[in-house]
Design an enzyme around this catalytic site. Structure first.
Site, mmCIF file in Angstrom:
data_model
loop_
_atom_site.group_PDB
_atom_site.id
_atom_site.type_symbol
_atom_site.label_atom_id
_atom_site.label_comp_id
_atom_site.label_asym_id
_atom_site.label_seq_id
_atom_site.Cartn_x
_atom_site.Cartn_y
_atom_site.Cartn_z
ATOM 1 N N CYS A 33 109.686 4.762 37.792
ATOM 2 C CA CYS A 33 109.547 3.950 36.578
ATOM 3 C C CYS A 33 109.755 4.796 35.326
ATOM 4 O O CYS A 33 108.905 5.620 34.991
ATOM 5 C CB CYS A 33 108.158 3.314 36.606
ATOM 6 S SG CYS A 33 107.568 2.683 35.031
ATOM 7 N N CYS A 36 107.102 4.485 32.583
ATOM 8 C CA CYS A 36 105.848 5.162 32.938
ATOM 9 C C CYS A 36 105.839 6.588 32.399
ATOM 10 O O CYS A 36 104.793 7.088 31.976
ATOM 11 C CB CYS A 36 105.639 5.178 34.453
ATOM 12 S SG CYS A 36 105.409 3.545 35.179
#
Length: 110
Positions: A33, A36
């Site tokens: 991700c 993230c």
């Protein structure tokens, strides 16, 4: 991740989060991700700033389906502010450091 952020998994969740004496910020993330990566510094900053009244844990979503399902994590990054068995605040998607601090201030000031 910096000091103050604890890596946990499904097996640790009950002890580390539900039985904690102070509120716990659970940061759900994934290695694949991109957003993230952007949010990690804000989560670390929150752990440092609120170390006296907040526990901060991070949980990778893929290896931990039980907690992801229980807390209805739809996408990552996701945050859940939990005290006991109650969710005090919930967020999906990237939040910047200022927004994260503001959210925590609202719940930790009382």
């Amino acid at each position: 991740m910096s000091a103050g952020v604890i890596n946990i998994n499904d097996a640790d969740f009950d002890q580390e989060v539900l039985q904690a004496e102070q509120p716990v910020l659970v940061y759900f993330w994934a290695s694949w991700c991109g957003p993230c990566q952007l949010m990690s510094p804000a989560v670390s900053a929150a752990a440092a700033k609120y170390s006296d009244k907040l526990k901060v844990v991070k949980m990778e979503v893929d290896p931990n389906p039980l907690s992801v399902k229980q807390y209805q994590v739809e996408g990552v990054p996701a945050l859940r502010l939990i005290q006991g068995d109650k969710i005090l605040a919930s967020s999906e998607g990237v939040v910047n450091k200022e927004k994260l601090m503001s959210l925590l201030d609202n719940h930790l000031s009382s």
